[in-house]
Design an enzyme around this catalytic site. Sequence first.
Site, mmCIF file in Angstrom:
data_model
loop_
_atom_site.group_PDB
_atom_site.id
_atom_site.type_symbol
_atom_site.label_atom_id
_atom_site.label_comp_id
_atom_site.label_asym_id
_atom_site.label_seq_id
_atom_site.Cartn_x
_atom_site.Cartn_y
_atom_site.Cartn_z
ATOM 1 N N LYS A 164 0.820 -1.211 0.000
ATOM 2 C CA LYS A 164 0.000 0.000 0.000
ATOM 3 C C LYS A 164 0.864 1.275 0.000
ATOM 4 O O LYS A 164 2.068 1.217 0.200
ATOM 5 C CB LYS A 164 -0.950 -0.014 1.208
ATOM 6 C CG LYS A 164 -1.956 -1.170 1.157
ATOM 7 C CD LYS A 164 -2.864 -1.086 -0.053
ATOM 8 C CE LYS A 164 -4.010 -2.066 -0.038
ATOM 9 N NZ LYS A 164 -3.698 -3.428 -0.473
HETATM 10 C C1 LIG Z 1 -9.765 -2.986 -1.809
HETATM 11 C C2 LIG Z 1 -9.173 -3.647 -0.593
HETATM 12 N N1 LIG Z 1 -9.886 -3.651 0.537
HETATM 13 C C3 LIG Z 1 -9.404 -4.221 1.663
HETATM 14 C C4 LIG Z 1 -8.171 -4.806 1.690
HETATM 15 C C5 LIG Z 1 -7.704 -5.475 2.947
HETATM 16 O O1 LIG Z 1 -6.575 -4.884 3.488
HETATM 17 P P1 LIG Z 1 -5.600 -5.736 4.435
HETATM 18 O O2 LIG Z 1 -4.817 -6.660 3.565
HETATM 19 O O3 LIG Z 1 -4.755 -4.709 5.101
HETATM 20 O O4 LIG Z 1 -6.465 -6.468 5.388
HETATM 21 C C6 LIG Z 1 -7.382 -4.816 0.528
HETATM 22 C C7 LIG Z 1 -6.057 -5.442 0.547
HETATM 23 O O5 LIG Z 1 -5.328 -5.515 -0.365
HETATM 24 C C8 LIG Z 1 -7.901 -4.219 -0.652
HETATM 25 O O6 LIG Z 1 -7.200 -4.219 -1.789
#
Ligand SMILES: Cc1ncc(COP(=O)(O)O)c(C=O)c1O
Length: 373
Positions: A164
Amino acid sequence: MREVLESKWLTTGPATLKFENKFAQYLGAKHALAVNSGTAALQLAVNVIGLQPGDEVLVPTFTFTATAEVATFFGARPVLCDSVTDGFNIDVADAESRVTSKTKAIIPVHIAGEPCDLDAIHKMASDHRVHVIEDAAHALPASFRGRRIGTCSELTAFSFYATKNITTGEGGMLVTDSEAYAEKAHCMRLHGISSGAWKRYSREGTWSYEVLHAGFKLNLPDILSALGSAQLSKADQFWQRRSEIARRYCERFAKAEELQLPTIVGPGCEHSWHLFLLRLRPATLRIGRNEFITELKRLGVGASVHFIPLHLHPYYAQTHGYKPGDFPNAEDAFSRCLSLPIYPTLSDDEVERVIRTVEKVLSTYRRTVVAVA
Ligand SMILES: Cc1ncc(COP(=O)(O)O)c(C=O)c1O
Protein backbone atom coordinates in the site's frame (compact mmCIF):
# COMPACT_ATOMS: atom_id res chain seq x y z
CA MET A 1 11.43 2.13 15.75
CA ARG A 2 14.64 1.94 17.79
CA GLU A 3 13.00 4.15 20.43
CA VAL A 4 10.11 1.69 20.73
CA LEU A 5 12.43 -1.28 21.07
CA GLU A 6 14.47 0.55 23.71
CA SER A 7 11.33 1.61 25.58
CA LYS A 8 10.54 -2.11 25.96
CA TRP A 9 6.87 -1.30 25.26
CA LEU A 10 6.21 -3.45 22.24
CA THR A 11 2.45 -3.81 22.00
CA THR A 12 -0.20 -1.08 21.62
CA GLY A 13 0.87 1.95 23.65
CA PRO A 14 2.24 5.48 23.29
CA ALA A 15 3.67 5.02 19.77
CA THR A 16 0.28 3.83 18.54
CA LEU A 17 -1.46 6.82 20.11
CA LYS A 18 1.08 9.07 18.41
CA PHE A 19 0.52 7.38 15.03
CA GLU A 20 -3.27 7.67 15.43
CA ASN A 21 -3.09 11.39 16.27
CA LYS A 22 -0.71 12.06 13.42
CA PHE A 23 -2.92 10.16 10.98
CA ALA A 24 -6.10 11.95 12.08
CA GLN A 25 -4.32 15.28 11.76
CA TYR A 26 -2.96 14.40 8.32
CA LEU A 27 -6.49 13.78 7.04
CA GLY A 28 -8.26 16.45 9.11
CA ALA A 29 -10.42 13.78 10.80
CA LYS A 30 -11.43 13.63 14.46
CA HIS A 31 -10.61 10.01 15.34
CA ALA A 32 -8.20 7.45 13.93
CA LEU A 33 -7.93 3.95 15.39
CA ALA A 34 -4.96 1.80 14.49
CA VAL A 35 -5.67 -1.88 13.85
CA ASN A 36 -3.71 -4.86 12.58
CA SER A 37 -5.11 -4.83 9.00
CA GLY A 38 -7.38 -3.01 6.59
CA THR A 39 -9.75 -5.96 6.93
CA ALA A 40 -9.82 -5.36 10.71
CA ALA A 41 -10.73 -1.70 10.10
CA LEU A 42 -13.64 -2.81 7.88
CA GLN A 43 -14.65 -5.45 10.44
CA LEU A 44 -14.81 -2.84 13.20
CA ALA A 45 -16.70 -0.43 10.93
CA VAL A 46 -19.50 -2.89 10.16
CA ASN A 47 -19.56 -3.87 13.82
CA VAL A 48 -19.99 -0.34 15.15
CA ILE A 49 -22.93 0.38 12.82
CA GLY A 50 -24.58 -2.67 14.40
CA LEU A 51 -24.56 -5.10 11.45
CA GLN A 52 -26.78 -8.07 12.30
CA PRO A 53 -27.44 -11.55 10.87
CA GLY A 54 -29.79 -11.25 7.89
CA ASP A 55 -28.72 -7.69 7.01
CA GLU A 56 -27.42 -6.90 3.54
CA VAL A 57 -24.37 -4.87 2.58
CA LEU A 58 -23.86 -3.42 -0.92
CA VAL A 59 -20.31 -3.98 -2.17
CA PRO A 60 -18.71 -3.80 -5.61
CA THR A 61 -17.94 -7.12 -7.25
CA PHE A 62 -14.77 -5.45 -8.59
CA THR A 63 -12.72 -5.49 -5.37
CA PHE A 64 -10.63 -7.64 -3.09
CA THR A 65 -12.58 -10.20 -1.06
CA ALA A 66 -11.94 -8.37 2.26
CA THR A 67 -14.49 -5.68 1.33
CA ALA A 68 -17.30 -8.25 1.17
CA GLU A 69 -16.16 -10.92 3.58
CA VAL A 70 -16.48 -8.66 6.63
CA ALA A 71 -20.28 -8.69 6.18
CA THR A 72 -20.25 -12.48 6.48
CA PHE A 73 -18.36 -12.26 9.83
CA PHE A 74 -21.63 -10.96 11.30
CA GLY A 75 -24.03 -13.28 9.45
CA ALA A 76 -24.94 -10.56 6.95
CA ARG A 77 -25.08 -11.01 3.17
CA PRO A 78 -22.75 -9.20 0.78
CA VAL A 79 -24.86 -7.98 -2.16
CA LEU A 80 -22.56 -7.52 -5.12
CA CYS A 81 -22.90 -4.56 -7.49
CA ASP A 82 -21.56 -3.84 -10.96
CA SER A 83 -18.92 -1.27 -11.92
CA VAL A 84 -19.71 1.89 -13.84
CA THR A 85 -19.77 1.54 -17.62
CA ASP A 86 -16.21 1.69 -18.87
CA GLY A 87 -14.69 2.05 -15.40
CA PHE A 88 -13.76 0.20 -12.22
CA ASN A 89 -15.64 1.87 -9.36
CA ILE A 90 -19.10 0.90 -8.12
CA ASP A 91 -22.09 1.92 -10.27
CA VAL A 92 -24.33 3.75 -7.81
CA ALA A 93 -27.48 3.28 -9.94
CA ASP A 94 -26.85 -0.47 -10.03
CA ALA A 95 -26.27 -0.46 -6.25
CA GLU A 96 -29.50 1.48 -5.72
CA SER A 97 -31.45 -1.06 -7.78
CA ARG A 98 -30.33 -3.73 -5.28
CA VAL A 99 -31.48 -1.90 -2.13
CA THR A 100 -34.03 -3.85 -0.06
CA SER A 101 -35.54 -3.42 3.40
CA LYS A 102 -32.57 -5.43 4.71
CA THR A 103 -29.87 -3.14 3.27
CA LYS A 104 -27.81 -1.75 6.12
CA ALA A 105 -24.75 -0.26 4.44
CA ILE A 106 -22.81 0.36 1.26
CA ILE A 107 -19.04 -0.08 1.10
CA PRO A 108 -17.68 1.77 -1.94
CA VAL A 109 -14.04 1.09 -2.84
CA HIS A 110 -11.80 3.70 -4.46
CA ILE A 111 -10.28 1.24 -6.88
CA ALA A 112 -6.58 1.90 -7.57
CA GLY A 113 -6.99 5.19 -5.68
CA GLU A 114 -9.50 6.78 -8.08
CA PRO A 115 -12.16 8.42 -5.89
CA CYS A 116 -15.71 7.08 -6.26
CA ASP A 117 -18.58 9.46 -6.93
CA LEU A 118 -19.23 10.12 -3.24
CA ASP A 119 -21.93 12.74 -3.96
CA ALA A 120 -24.07 10.11 -5.70
CA ILE A 121 -23.26 7.51 -3.02
CA HIS A 122 -24.22 9.84 -0.15
CA LYS A 123 -27.45 10.86 -1.88
CA MET A 124 -28.42 7.24 -2.47
CA ALA A 125 -27.46 6.35 1.11
CA SER A 126 -29.47 9.15 2.64
CA ASP A 127 -32.52 8.44 0.40
CA HIS A 128 -32.52 4.82 1.60
CA ARG A 129 -31.14 5.41 5.10
CA VAL A 130 -28.10 3.17 4.70
CA HIS A 131 -24.66 3.67 6.23
CA VAL A 132 -21.62 4.54 4.11
CA ILE A 133 -18.31 2.88 4.98
CA GLU A 134 -15.53 3.75 2.56
CA ASP A 135 -12.99 1.07 1.76
CA ALA A 136 -10.00 3.36 1.26
CA ALA A 137 -7.39 0.59 1.21
CA HIS A 138 -6.05 2.15 -2.02
CA ALA A 139 -6.84 5.78 -1.31
CA LEU A 140 -4.14 7.37 0.83
CA PRO A 141 -3.81 10.16 -0.04
CA ALA A 142 -6.75 10.85 -2.35
CA SER A 143 -9.41 13.55 -2.42
CA PHE A 144 -12.98 13.97 -3.55
CA ARG A 145 -14.05 17.50 -4.50
CA GLY A 146 -11.47 19.16 -2.28
CA ARG A 147 -11.98 16.83 0.69
CA ARG A 148 -9.46 14.25 1.77
CA ILE A 149 -10.69 10.64 1.55
CA GLY A 150 -11.15 9.80 5.22
CA THR A 151 -13.21 12.91 5.95
CA CYS A 152 -16.16 12.40 3.61
CA SER A 153 -18.22 9.55 5.17
CA GLU A 154 -19.20 8.22 8.61
CA LEU A 155 -16.44 5.64 8.61
CA THR A 156 -13.39 5.03 6.41
CA ALA A 157 -11.02 2.05 6.47
CA PHE A 158 -7.38 2.29 5.33
CA SER A 159 -4.88 -0.55 4.82
CA PHE A 160 -1.14 -0.52 5.47
CA TYR A 161 -0.51 -3.89 3.82
CA ALA A 162 2.98 -4.31 2.35
CA THR A 163 2.10 -2.97 -1.11
CA LYS A 164 0.00 0.00 0.00
CA ASN A 165 0.94 3.68 -0.36
CA ILE A 166 2.19 3.69 3.21
CA THR A 167 2.88 0.42 4.98
CA THR A 168 3.47 -1.18 8.36
CA GLY A 169 3.87 -4.62 6.76
CA GLU A 170 0.39 -5.46 8.00
CA GLY A 171 -1.90 -2.85 9.51
CA GLY A 172 -4.85 -0.57 9.03
CA MET A 173 -6.69 2.46 10.37
CA LEU A 174 -10.35 3.15 11.00
CA VAL A 175 -11.22 6.83 10.71
CA THR A 176 -14.39 8.58 11.85
CA ASP A 177 -15.66 11.92 13.10
CA SER A 178 -18.18 10.19 15.38
CA GLU A 179 -17.33 10.09 19.07
CA ALA A 180 -19.74 7.19 19.61
CA TYR A 181 -18.29 5.06 16.80
CA ALA A 182 -14.75 5.79 17.95
CA GLU A 183 -15.56 4.78 21.51
CA LYS A 184 -17.24 1.52 20.49
CA ALA A 185 -14.48 0.67 18.00
CA HIS A 186 -11.85 1.36 20.67
CA CYS A 187 -13.56 -1.07 23.02
CA MET A 188 -14.20 -3.79 20.39
CA ARG A 189 -10.65 -3.54 19.04
CA LEU A 190 -9.30 -5.08 22.23
CA HIS A 191 -11.57 -7.81 23.58
CA GLY A 192 -14.45 -5.47 24.40
CA ILE A 193 -12.68 -4.35 27.56
CA SER A 194 -13.29 -0.96 29.10
CA SER A 195 -9.85 0.61 28.69
CA GLY A 196 -6.74 -0.06 26.61
CA ALA A 197 -4.57 -2.81 28.11
CA TRP A 198 -1.57 -0.51 28.01
CA LYS A 199 -3.27 1.92 30.39
CA ARG A 200 -3.50 -0.88 32.96
CA TYR A 201 0.27 -0.97 33.13
CA SER A 202 0.89 2.77 32.96
CA ARG A 203 1.44 4.96 35.97
CA GLU A 204 -2.05 6.48 35.87
CA GLY A 205 -3.76 3.12 35.18
CA THR A 206 -5.14 0.53 37.59
CA TRP A 207 -5.21 -3.26 37.44
CA SER A 208 -9.00 -3.21 37.15
CA TYR A 209 -10.99 -3.47 33.93
CA GLU A 210 -14.42 -4.59 32.79
CA VAL A 211 -15.42 -6.70 29.79
CA LEU A 212 -18.32 -4.87 28.18
CA HIS A 213 -18.74 -6.87 24.95
CA ALA A 214 -17.47 -10.02 23.26
CA GLY A 215 -14.78 -8.10 21.38
CA PHE A 216 -11.96 -8.86 18.97
CA LYS A 217 -8.17 -8.77 19.09
CA LEU A 218 -7.32 -6.28 16.35
CA ASN A 219 -4.86 -3.84 17.92
CA LEU A 220 -1.68 -2.63 16.19
CA PRO A 221 1.54 -3.06 18.20
CA ASP A 222 3.81 -0.08 18.90
CA ILE A 223 6.64 -1.54 16.81
CA LEU A 224 4.43 -1.33 13.72
CA SER A 225 2.93 2.02 14.71
CA ALA A 226 6.43 3.51 14.85
CA LEU A 227 6.94 2.27 11.30
CA GLY A 228 3.57 3.79 10.37
CA SER A 229 4.47 7.21 11.78
CA ALA A 230 7.75 7.23 9.85
CA GLN A 231 5.94 6.20 6.66
CA LEU A 232 3.24 8.81 7.16
CA SER A 233 5.89 11.53 7.32
CA LYS A 234 6.83 10.50 3.78
CA ALA A 235 3.29 10.00 2.44
CA ASP A 236 3.26 13.19 0.37
CA GLN A 237 6.70 12.53 -1.02
CA PHE A 238 5.67 8.95 -1.97
CA TRP A 239 2.52 10.32 -3.60
CA GLN A 240 4.49 12.90 -5.62
CA ARG A 241 6.66 10.16 -7.05
CA ARG A 242 3.70 7.87 -7.80
CA SER A 243 1.97 10.80 -9.54
CA GLU A 244 5.09 11.55 -11.59
CA ILE A 245 5.31 7.92 -12.75
CA ALA A 246 1.60 7.87 -13.62
CA ARG A 247 1.98 11.12 -15.56
CA ARG A 248 4.89 9.69 -17.50
CA TYR A 249 2.98 6.50 -18.38
CA CYS A 250 -0.04 8.57 -19.47
CA GLU A 251 2.04 10.90 -21.65
CA ARG A 252 3.95 8.13 -23.35
CA PHE A 253 0.94 5.86 -23.95
CA ALA A 254 -1.38 8.68 -25.00
CA LYS A 255 -1.15 7.79 -28.69
CA ALA A 256 -1.27 4.00 -28.31
CA GLU A 257 -4.69 3.06 -29.67
CA GLU A 258 -4.37 -0.40 -28.19
CA LEU A 259 -4.39 1.00 -24.63
CA GLN A 260 -7.10 2.63 -22.58
CA LEU A 261 -5.55 4.85 -19.91
CA PRO A 262 -6.84 5.45 -16.37
CA THR A 263 -9.82 7.78 -16.06
CA ILE A 264 -8.98 11.45 -15.50
CA VAL A 265 -10.45 12.36 -12.12
CA GLY A 266 -12.86 15.31 -11.81
CA PRO A 267 -12.15 18.84 -10.49
CA GLY A 268 -10.96 18.94 -6.89
CA CYS A 269 -10.34 15.18 -6.97
CA GLU A 270 -6.96 13.53 -6.55
CA HIS A 271 -5.98 9.99 -7.48
CA SER A 272 -3.65 8.24 -5.01
CA TRP A 273 -1.98 6.25 -7.81
CA HIS A 274 -1.85 3.15 -5.65
CA LEU A 275 -2.22 1.16 -8.87
CA PHE A 276 -1.75 2.10 -12.51
CA LEU A 277 -4.54 0.23 -14.26
CA LEU A 278 -4.39 -0.05 -18.03
CA ARG A 279 -7.04 -1.66 -20.18
CA LEU A 280 -6.26 -3.27 -23.52
CA ARG A 281 -8.51 -2.75 -26.54
CA PRO A 282 -8.81 -6.39 -27.66
CA ALA A 283 -9.83 -5.64 -31.27
CA THR A 284 -6.48 -3.93 -31.87
CA LEU A 285 -4.24 -6.78 -30.68
CA ARG A 286 -3.55 -10.36 -31.73
CA ILE A 287 -3.12 -11.47 -28.11
CA GLY A 288 -5.37 -11.21 -25.07
CA ARG A 289 -4.63 -9.74 -21.65
CA ASN A 290 -3.18 -12.96 -20.18
CA GLU A 291 -0.71 -13.41 -23.04
CA PHE A 292 0.14 -9.71 -22.84
CA ILE A 293 1.18 -10.16 -19.19
CA THR A 294 3.12 -13.32 -20.06
CA GLU A 295 4.99 -11.43 -22.78
CA LEU A 296 5.82 -8.57 -20.42
CA LYS A 297 7.08 -11.09 -17.89
CA ARG A 298 9.21 -12.84 -20.53
CA LEU A 299 10.80 -9.47 -21.27
CA GLY A 300 11.44 -8.80 -17.58
CA VAL A 301 8.48 -6.61 -16.55
CA GLY A 302 6.10 -7.83 -13.85
CA ALA A 303 2.43 -6.90 -14.25
CA SER A 304 -0.59 -8.06 -12.31
CA VAL A 305 -4.40 -8.05 -12.43
CA HIS A 306 -6.56 -6.17 -9.93
CA PHE A 307 -9.12 -7.67 -9.46
CA ILE A 308 -10.83 -10.92 -10.38
CA PRO A 309 -14.44 -9.86 -9.69
CA LEU A 310 -15.82 -11.53 -6.57
CA HIS A 311 -18.75 -13.21 -8.35
CA LEU A 312 -16.29 -15.24 -10.44
CA HIS A 313 -14.74 -16.83 -7.33
CA PRO A 314 -16.06 -20.23 -6.16
CA TYR A 315 -17.13 -18.97 -2.70
CA TYR A 316 -19.35 -16.15 -3.98
CA ALA A 317 -20.76 -18.36 -6.74
CA GLN A 318 -21.48 -21.36 -4.52
CA THR A 319 -22.59 -19.59 -1.35
CA HIS A 320 -24.31 -16.53 -2.76
CA GLY A 321 -25.46 -17.86 -6.14
CA TYR A 322 -23.62 -15.47 -8.46
CA LYS A 323 -22.53 -16.56 -11.93
CA PRO A 324 -20.51 -15.31 -14.91
CA GLY A 325 -22.47 -12.71 -16.86
CA ASP A 326 -24.11 -11.20 -13.76
CA PHE A 327 -21.96 -8.05 -13.80
CA PRO A 328 -21.02 -7.20 -17.41
CA ASN A 329 -19.13 -3.95 -16.76
CA ALA A 330 -16.92 -5.52 -14.09
CA GLU A 331 -16.28 -8.53 -16.31
CA ASP A 332 -15.36 -6.29 -19.23
CA ALA A 333 -12.91 -4.33 -17.05
CA PHE A 334 -11.44 -7.54 -15.63
CA SER A 335 -10.97 -9.18 -19.03
CA ARG A 336 -8.93 -6.24 -20.34
CA CYS A 337 -7.06 -4.81 -17.34
CA LEU A 338 -3.53 -5.08 -16.09
CA SER A 339 -1.55 -3.17 -13.46
CA LEU A 340 1.85 -1.79 -14.41
CA PRO A 341 4.61 -1.34 -11.81
CA ILE A 342 4.18 1.86 -9.79
CA TYR A 343 5.95 2.53 -6.50
CA PRO A 344 8.06 5.39 -5.15
CA THR A 345 11.43 3.69 -5.49
CA LEU A 346 10.91 2.91 -9.19
CA SER A 347 13.70 4.84 -10.92
CA ASP A 348 13.35 6.89 -14.11
CA ASP A 349 15.35 4.25 -15.96
CA GLU A 350 13.06 1.50 -14.74
CA VAL A 351 9.98 3.50 -15.75
CA GLU A 352 11.54 3.94 -19.19
CA ARG A 353 12.19 0.20 -19.40
CA VAL A 354 8.56 -0.56 -18.52
CA ILE A 355 7.36 1.88 -21.20
CA ARG A 356 9.66 0.48 -23.88
CA THR A 357 8.71 -3.09 -23.01
CA VAL A 358 5.00 -2.30 -23.28
CA GLU A 359 5.66 -0.55 -26.61
CA LYS A 360 7.61 -3.57 -27.84
CA VAL A 361 4.77 -5.97 -27.01
CA LEU A 362 2.31 -3.58 -28.67
CA SER A 363 4.35 -3.36 -31.85
CA THR A 364 4.86 -7.15 -32.00
CA TYR A 365 1.19 -8.01 -31.54
CA ARG A 366 -0.57 -5.03 -33.11
CA ARG A 367 -3.35 -6.20 -35.40
CA THR A 368 -2.59 -4.68 -38.78
CA VAL A 369 -5.59 -3.52 -40.74
CA VAL A 370 -5.37 -4.68 -44.35
CA ALA A 371 -6.98 -2.21 -46.71
CA VAL A 372 -9.32 -3.87 -49.20
CA ALA A 373 -9.13 -2.37 -52.68
C1 LIG B 1 -9.77 -2.99 -1.81
C2 LIG B 1 -9.17 -3.65 -0.59
N1 LIG B 1 -9.89 -3.65 0.54
C3 LIG B 1 -9.40 -4.22 1.66
C4 LIG B 1 -8.17 -4.81 1.69
C5 LIG B 1 -7.70 -5.47 2.95
O1 LIG B 1 -6.57 -4.88 3.49
P1 LIG B 1 -5.60 -5.74 4.44
O2 LIG B 1 -4.82 -6.66 3.56
O3 LIG B 1 -4.76 -4.71 5.10
O4 LIG B 1 -6.46 -6.47 5.39
C6 LIG B 1 -7.38 -4.82 0.53
C7 LIG B 1 -6.06 -5.44 0.55
O5 LIG B 1 -5.33 -5.51 -0.36
C8 LIG B 1 -7.90 -4.22 -0.65
O6 LIG B 1 -7.20 -4.22 -1.79
